[in-house]
Every structure is written in C-alpha cells, then in structure tokens.
Write a protein that holds these residues in place. Structure first.
Motif, short mmCIF file in Angstrom:
data_model
loop_
_atom_site.label_atom_id
_atom_site.label_comp_id
_atom_site.label_asym_id
_atom_site.label_seq_id
_atom_site.Cartn_x
_atom_site.Cartn_y
_atom_site.Cartn_z
N GLY A 27 -4.77 1.13 -9.55
CA GLY A 27 -5.66 0.38 -8.66
C GLY A 27 -6.39 -0.73 -9.38
N ASN A 80 0.80 -1.21 0.00
CA ASN A 80 0.00 0.00 0.00
C ASN A 80 0.84 1.27 0.00
OD1 ASN A 80 -2.38 -1.45 0.03
ND2 ASN A 80 -2.24 -1.71 2.26
N THR A 105 -4.07 -5.61 -7.87
CA THR A 105 -3.59 -5.55 -6.50
C THR A 105 -2.29 -6.33 -6.43
OG1 THR A 105 -5.89 -5.67 -5.91
CG2 THR A 105 -4.30 -5.78 -4.12
#
Lengths: 147, 850
Positions: B75, B31, B78
C-alpha cells in the motif's frame, strides 16, 4: 420401511448373505495359484479378466470343516475391500432376496465368538435364519478365529 | 542445453505470459488484491529461480520489478498506468533475456542498470512521500520515454527469435504425474495381453494372426519403452537439495565442506527416484555430521581443512550406481566391533574372524543403530538400517567401504525401473514361481550323474561351486510345499546374492524367462516378505514373484530359531555339567585343558614373528601387541616352524598361552579336584581316561594385566569340606567371567547355573528353580544388580535366598547401596578366594538361621 437386497449363499448348510451392491461377480470354479506361507484361509490368487484376485477359503476363515474334496472347487463371490478384489470361496450360491429392515436383528449375545465377529446381524426368514456377513471383518488380518 | 535451464525456460515462459495478462487486468482494476498477489508471486518465483541457477542479469531485473510490486502490495504505492507500464517494461526485458538464453544458453551481454535505476526510482518514490504522487507520475512519465526507446531495441532480437519462441512453447508440455502413472499401468496391461496373445499364436501354427500379432508385439514394446522414457528423470532432480543441505549443515557444525556432483544427467525411473531421495539425503547428512571432521581436526591429521563429499551416478547394465564418498574420518572398526558384540550380533570369537568389510556392514544392522554411543563416536549409524531397508524395498543393494582416517564410500545399486522386469519362471513343489532375473547370479543344474552334486554336511546341503561351498536352501521347504523328487535327481540351483550373503535356492525345474509386470500383492499378503508381487503370465495364470531378500530373511530366521534351540541345549548341557574342554600339551607330559568357551581363538604363528618386548615374548595381531605367556617355567618356545597359541580375550585385554600341541576337544562331565599347590591350575580332572590339569586362565590374566585381578591370596578354604551340591546361581553378563568362575565354583562343590542378565535370572525364578545362593554382577545391561536384588527381595520364593554382589565397584557407598538393595555381602569381582569364603559363610549362616 427400507428394503435391502442380499445375495445369499450356503456354507456348510448355513445360509449367509452379502449386500447385493457389494457383490462384483459370481464366479464358476477358477484355476487358483496357491500362495505358500500365507494364512491358511488364503486359498491363493486367480486371474479375473486381467485382474489379480485373492481367493479366500470361507470355510477355513470361519473355522468350519474343510469342504469334501469330491465336490471340487466351489463357487465364489467377488467383492471389493479397500480397492482390492477378493474372491470368497463358498459351497453354493442361492437366490437374491429382498428383505425388510424390520426383520433385521443384532447378533444374539450367546452367538459363538467366531460367528459373532463375522456376522453383521441376522435376518429372520420363514424357514431359517440368514446371517449377514461383515466383509470388512473377514478380510481384516487381525481378525482371528478363537476356536 | 542444461536440463535445469530448459525446465526453467519452459516454466518462466509460461509464468511471463500469465504475468502479461494479469498486469493488464490489474491496470483495469488496481484494487484487485488477488490479481496483484498472483503477479507478485510469479515474479518472485522467477527471481528466486534465477538466483538459484545463477542468472544474475535476469535476477536483477526481476528483483527490481518485484520491488515495485511489493510496494504496491504494502500500500506504499498506488498503481497507475505508468507504474504498470514500468513493470511491463521490465517484463519485456525479462522476455528479451529469456529469448537469448534459449538461443545461446547464456544471458546476453550488457546490463539493464538504466532500467533498474528507473524502476528503483519508481519504487523509492513511495518511501519519500505518499502525497507526492502527482510529481512522481510526471517523473516516471519522462523517465520511461527513454526506456521505451531502448525497449524497441530489445524487441529487435526478440523478433528474430520468434520462431524459437514458438518452438519453446511446443517443445515441452507439462503433464501431470498421475496421467503418466495411469499410462504406465495401461501399457503394463497391454504388455500382459500381448504376452497372452503371442502365446496363443505360438500354439496354433500358420495362424492368420501371426503377422498382426508380431506387429502388435513390436508396437507394444516400443510403446512400453516410450512410456518408460517419459517416467525417466535425471538423478540431479533428487540431488538439487544437496548443496543447500550441506551448506546449512556445515555452517551449523562449523565445518568446511565442498560437494562434487557427477553424473547428474543419469536418468532413472521417477518411482525409483522418489524412493531414493530420502535415503540419499540421510546419507549426505551423515557424511557431513559424522564423516567429515572439523577443520582443526583435519589440519592436525594432515588433511586439507576443507572436506570433500563426492556424489556420483552412472549406468551399469540394467542398474544405476550411485556413490557417496567422503574423505572424513571413516568408520571406527574397533567401536563397531565391540558394539556388535555388545548387542549380541556376533560373538567375540566370531568377530575376530570377520573381515573389516564385514564389520563395516554392521552399520546397516538395526540393532546397532539404536545405540547412540556408536554414532557419536564412530560416525555413521542412526537410521542406516532404514536406508538399507528403503533401498532393498526397490530391489537395490547398498554397500560400504571405509578406511579409518581416510573416508567412507557408500555405493548403491538400484534397478532402473520397477514396473516391468524380466523374470525367470521356476517350479518347486509342483507350483510355479517367478524370480526376478536381476537377483539371479547364475543357474546350476545338478543331478546324481553330473559333476555338480548336492552334498551334505550333517543335514545341511551344500554345493561345491568353483571350489567354494555354497549354502543351499530348498525352495519347497522354505515355502512349506511338498517334496517332489524327480526321477534322476535332477534339480536346479539358482545362485542368488543378498548383501554379501551368496546362497543357492534349489528348485525342481527352470522354465524360460518372461517379461513380467510386477503387480503388488493384496494387502492381506503384504506381510509375507517372500513375495515382491504377483503377475499374470502369458498363459493367463497368476504367478507369485519371489523376493530373494525375503528368502534370505527366512533363512536367517530359521537360523535364529536353530540357535535358540541350540542355546536351550547349551543350558541343558550346562545343567548336566557337561563342558567342552580343549585339551593340549605344554611343558610336562600331563595333558592340560581349558574350557573351550573361554578360548577366543587358536592361532598358529611363525616363530620368527614372535618378538620380545622387555624380554617378554609378544606377537602382533591386528596392530595390537598380544603378550605370550608360558604355562610353566619348563615350557619353551619352539625354535622354528610354527608355534601354536591359545588366545584369550576379555573386553579389551588379549593374551595368549604358549602351548606345545593342541590335542583334542572333548565334551565331558567336569569333576575337578581342586588343587592348592600350584598357581595357574584350577585343579585336575579325569578327561578321556587321563588325569588332566585344568588351567586357570584368570591366573595368567593376572600375571599379564595388573588391573585384571588383585593380588591373589593363598587359598584358606578347605574346599573338600564343603557340603556338596549346593545350588548356586551366577548372574553375570560377561560370558568370560561366567566361564571363568563356573569351574572354580563347581570345583568348590556347587551346582552352578548361569544367567546372562537379571531378567533371565528372574525367568528361572518363574520356572520354579530354587537356589541356595545367588551371586550377581552389579553392572549389567537391563536391570542392574541393585535392581535385581530389590526385585528378588520384594517377594517370591527367592526372597530369603542369600545374595552376594560381585562387582568392580567397591567403594564404601556402593557396598552400602548393595546392602540396602538386599545383598547379604559384597565381593570385589576379581577376588575369587574371598568369594569362596563369603559364599561358604553365607550358606552356613543361612542354614543355621533356618
């Protein structure tokens, strides 16, 4: 109450001051290489420990009568302006004075214009007046003495 | 190996190492957007550079990797360990290719289609379905088992190149430019100190310091050279943008252009490189924009559709020469010339005498470049003065040669480095100065007893040097220093060249040369162009470094001042009605004269070069036909030998009068008695004690060029009845017309003052001059005649003075506009006779009214 220190000097009997922190050196008479075609108040250039310093004739700069030849080169005070060293030729160097801000005053409006431009303000000493030089003004090419 | 490739390898190696580490960090924390961005940026850079220097295999793989990273960033994907693995795999592949590149300079054979397909599969998964992540993971898992095995084979050659890799890491280090600059400054100081020490040792014999100082000196020299080398960069660095600029520009302009670069490896000082980047870009733009023609134009003129621009760089002596050549349309001589005359750089007469090359040089003149007309028509122009200024700032020189229709070539000559130069120490007026050795062409010693003597033409000193006259300037007078005459008149002349101007600088004494470190002068001395810097000499004293460009500037300034004072004298002379008259003979025995200022030049042609067209004699001059005219019927061409001609110019029109002999040039008070009898005469005057016919040049122009003048009418005026000494002001920008009309008006009894434009005329008003009548041209540079009239009418002492417009615009609406502006009457420019009538009428009318 703030105290400031000034190196004082004489130029044609007038007592002048420069903040002590902006003074880099006080020089004995030096050999000066003239720079023809430069403004007449630029006396020339000199070698100060491997650095080239531009010498300014303060009397000429302030429109005072030239120094008598017999006295030879006077003392000079080295200052820095915009990263460049300049040596201000003067008659003699006096003591360093610590002065109280309380005694500082703006230029009297009646002051002669050439002096008004060169002076940052005036200290009242016991016996005489001390004019604080505005070094930046002095070395500004646009500053001209309207005599 | 290619310099560019080496740089690329070093840089990419560094980037790859970072990506490796960053990827691992990223895997731990998927992230972390900052880490991802960093990776993406690095991979993107690698891809971009590959494309630029042409490494398709590397580019393809980097592109695939970037694709995946991009998806993650958006995005759509992942990150998980599999994806990271796939990217790592691609990084390994990149490493493999890099290793090969380093070894052989080429990409290894083969391709990575399989790996790329797998990478793309990973990337594509995201587009189909985000929910399907699980299945995708399975897919990637299986797919990469295969690739991993391939990867071991990638690893194989890499292992063997381990050593090379280690070398690659240490071969280059990246050092900030600031550090290098600092080092250079320190070395410069060291050189100065060394010089001082050597001088000291030289003075004391058998000093124990002699040997160590020698050693120090040698080390310093080597150190200096070494540091200088670190600052050297191939000129290709400055050129790298050029192909792109040319591609974009030629696309915009619809031109086809190829660019040849030669000598990209030529090295020069970084500082110099920085300084020439912009000028070079500018010149390339110019070549594309104005030099190369459009394909259809090129085809029509028989050239290949594709234009060529060639850039070449090479070393020559202590200089680097850069050439930029195109095969475009070249410079338009005629336009340049007329523009130069228009902007007052040169008089029409002088322009005729200039060589093509001298005319080409006008493009470097600031006065010319501001005018758009030149640039759109003739090509080069905008900013060439800036280019020249920039190049001269680094003591460089720029030259141009061009052949109309065939192309233009610029060549730039610049010193390799600016920091340390060898300079000649000279003395003048009791002071020492340094002159950079590169600007000294030669040294000449003069003395009263030597064969080289300074001679004077009037007050101007010159030197005869190998049969050429060398203009001289005295250094002490340029610097306003005192005269220091030496005992035996011994003096030295430094021959220097600035642009095409070669001149000698007279100095009192020449000492030795010294390696000096140029230090910039203090800001308060910056505006003195005569100094390029200052430095400390071996003996510890400061010395000013003279700039020959600055000296040349001062010379030209002085000349302008001289010319101004000359012009004032001219005005004075014209007030005194003094005119220089050219006296010649033609036909009968009466001497004839024309105002010298009307004559463009005197020619002397071989009689056999005179040709006849439609029975009229002509000569060819600079690819133009120049008609020859007889002054009278009784004049004749010489049968053999040389035929003297008087050539006259007005704008584009040129004609020549055939004369028998040119007798003299005499300055005289012009008192013309007007004659009515013969065409082609203004009248006659007594010049040098002889009755001389004053030739009306306008008449011959009329005869030659119909458009020049309308049908002359018979003079109807009794000119001698004119009241004498009415003051008349003639405002006209064409000096030709001024000179042509002046004698006619003077002959008609007026005292004529001329002004070249409205503002000059208004100056006369401020000076308190009063005129009886004002005649003004309409089309003038600056204030037009209409505006001039309005200004005059508004207020001031001239508001009542009658004004006559003199113009070739004689449409009804122009005449109406003239009247509205305040003109009392309107005369067509070439209708001299009605002019005299109108002047007379206006003056009479006004004096009656008063």
């Amino acid at each position: 109450m703030a105290i400031q220190e000034f190196v004082t000097l004489r130029l044609a009997h007038q007592l002048l001051g420069i903040p002590v922190l902006s003074v880099h050196d006080v020089l004995k008479p030096h050999k000066i290489t003239p720079t023809p075609l430069a403004p007449d108040w630029v006396e020339g250039v000199l070698n100060l420990r491997g650095k080239i310093v531009t010498a300014i004739d303060m009397r000429r700069r302030l429109g005072l009568p030239p120094r008598k030849i017999t006295t030879g080169f006077g003392m000079s005070i080295v200052i820095e302006y915009q990263g460049e060293p300049y040596s201000l030729l003067i008659d003699s160097v006096c003591e360093v004075l610590a002065l109280d801000d309380e005694n500082f005053e703006r230029n009297p409006v009646t002051l002669d214009s050439r002096w008004r431009q060169a002076s940052a303000g005036i200290y009242q000493l016991q016996n005489e007046l001390l004019i604080i030089l505005d070094v930046e003004r002095l070395l500004d090419l646009d500053f001209s003495i309207a005599a | 190996m290619d310099e560019l490739l080496t740089d690329f390898l070093a840089e990419t190696q560094e980037a790859i190492d970072i990506v490796d580490n960053e990827l691992l960090r990223f895997e731990l924390n998927p992230n972390d957007k900052a880490v991802l961005d960093n990776i993406f940026r690095l991979v993107h850079t690698i891809k971009g550079t590959c494309g630029f220097i042409g490494l398709p295999r590397l580019e393809a793989i980097a592109h695939a990797a970037e694709n995946i990273l991009g998806k993650i960033r958006e995005g759509k994907l992942t990150a998980n360990s599999n994806i990271v693995t796939s990217i790592l795999l691609s990084i390994d592949c990149i490493k493999f290719i890099l290793a090969n590149l380093h070894k052989t300079g080429l990409e290894p054979d083969g391709n990575d289609l399989k790996l790329i397909a797998e990478l793309n599969a990973v990337a594509d998964q995201s587009d189909n379905n985000n929910l399907n992540i699980h299945s995708m993971e399975v897919l990637t898992e299986t797919a990469f088992t295969q690739s991993r095995q391939d990867y071991t084979s990638y690893n194989e050659p890499e292992a063997s190149s381990k050593e090379d890799q280690a070398k690659l890491g240490t071969q280059n280090i990246r050092v900030s430019v600031d550090l290098l600059e600092n080092l250079m400054t320190l070395v410069s100081e060291l050189v100065l100190t060394r010089n001082q020490l050597t001088q000291l040792v030289r003075k004391s014999e058998n000093s124990e310091f002699t040997i160590p100082v020698q050693r120090l000196s040698q080390c310093t020299t080597e150190l200096q050279e070494g540091v200088m080398k670190t600052r050297m960069q191939p000129i290709g660095n400055a050129w790298s943008k050029m192909p792109r600029i040319i591609r974009d520009l030629s696309k915009d302009l619809g031109k086809k252009i190829t660019l040849d670069l030669k000598g990209q490896d030529t090295e020069l000082d970084r500082q110099v490189l920085e300084m020439i980047k912009d000028p070079l870009t500018h010149m390339i733009r110019n070549s594309v924009d104005h030099g190369i023609e459009k394909p259809e134009v090129r085809r029509l003129s028989g050239k290949s559709e594709t234009g060529h621009i060639r850039m070449n760089a090479y070393h020559e002596g202590g200089y680097i020469i850069i050439e930029i050549a195109d095969d475009g349309r070249g410079l338009n001589l005629a336009k340049l010339k007329s523009k130069a005359i228009e902007s007052g750089l040169v008089t029409a007469a002088d322009a005729e005498a200039l060589s093509d090359n001298q005319i080409h040089k006008f493009i470097f003149h600031p006065g010319l470049t501001t005018a758009d007309a030149v640039t759109s028509v003739s090509g080069r122009g905008v900013g060439m003065d800036v280019v020249r200024a920039n190049i001269e700032k680094i003591s460089g020189k720029i030259d141009v040669s061009s052949q109309e229709g065939h192309g233009t070539k610029f060549s730039i000559k610049i010193p390799l480095t600016l920091a340390i130069v060898s300079a000649l120490i000279i003395e003048s007026g009791g002071e020492r100065f340094a002159i950079p050795q590169i600007s000294v062409l030669e040294l000449v010693r003069t003395a009263s007893d030597s064969e080289n003597r300074i001679e004077r033409i009037n007050e101007t000193p010159v030197l005869r040097l190998r049969n050429r006259l060398l203009p001289l300037v005295f250094m002490n007078s340029i610097l306003k220093l005192k005269d220091t005459p030496s005992e035996n008149d011994e003096m030295f002349i430094i021959v220097s060249q600035v642009g095409s101007f070669i001149f000698g600088i007279v100095v009192d004494q020449v000492f030795d040369t010294e390696e000096i470190v140029v230090k910039p002068v203090a800001p308060i001395l910056k505006n003195l162009t005569i100094y390029s810097g200052n430095t400390i000499l071996g003996d510890g004293s400061v010395i000013m470094i003279l700039d020959p460009n600055g000296i040349a500037n001062i010379i030209s300034q002085n000349r302008i001042e001289d010319e101004n004072s000359q012009r004032n004298e001219d005005i004075q002379a014209s007030l005194n009605n003094k005119e220089s008259m050219l006296i010649f003979s033609a036909g009968n025995s009466t001497p004839k004269a024309v105002p010298l200022s009307l004559v463009a030049r005197l020619e002397d042609v071989q009689t056999n070069t005179i040709e006849f067209s439609e029975g009229k004699p002509t000569v060819q001059y600079r690819n133009k036909m120049v008609p020859l005219l007889f002054i009278d019927q009784d004049c004749q061409l010489k049968s053999e030998g040389r035929q003297p001609l008087l050539v006259f110019n007005d704008g584009d029109l040129t004609m020549a009068l055939i004369v028998d002999e040119i007798l003299d040039i005499i300055e005289t008070d012009l008192k013309i008695d007007l004659s009515n009898e013969r065409n082609g005469r203004v009248g006659s005057a007594i010049i040098a004690g002889k009755v001389t016919e004053i030739i009306d040049v306008g008449h011959y122009f009329t005869r030659t060029f119909k458009e020049f003048l309308k049908k002359p009418e018979d003079r109807v005026l009794d000119l001698f009845a004119m009241p004498k000494s009415k003051k008349l002001l003639l405002v006209d920008d064409s000096s030709f017309f001024q000179t042509m009309l002046k004698p006619i008006l003077m002959a008609a009894g007026y005292t004529v003052t001329t002004a070249p434009n409205a503002s000059e005329a208004l100056k006369l008003r401020e000076d308190g001059e009063i005129f009886n009548i004002i005649i003004s041209d309409i089309e003038m540079p600056g204030l037009s005649g209409f505006d001039f009239a309005q200004t005059v009418r508004e207020s001031g002492p001239w508001s009542e003075t009658p004004m006559i417009a003199l113009s070739s615009l004689n449409q009804a609406k122009d005449i109406e506009r003239g009247r509205l502006s305040g003109f009392n009457d309107y005369v067509a420019k070439f209708d001299r006779d009605s002019l005299l009538t109108v002047i007379d009428r206006q003056i009479k009318f006004h004096s009656e009214a008063a």
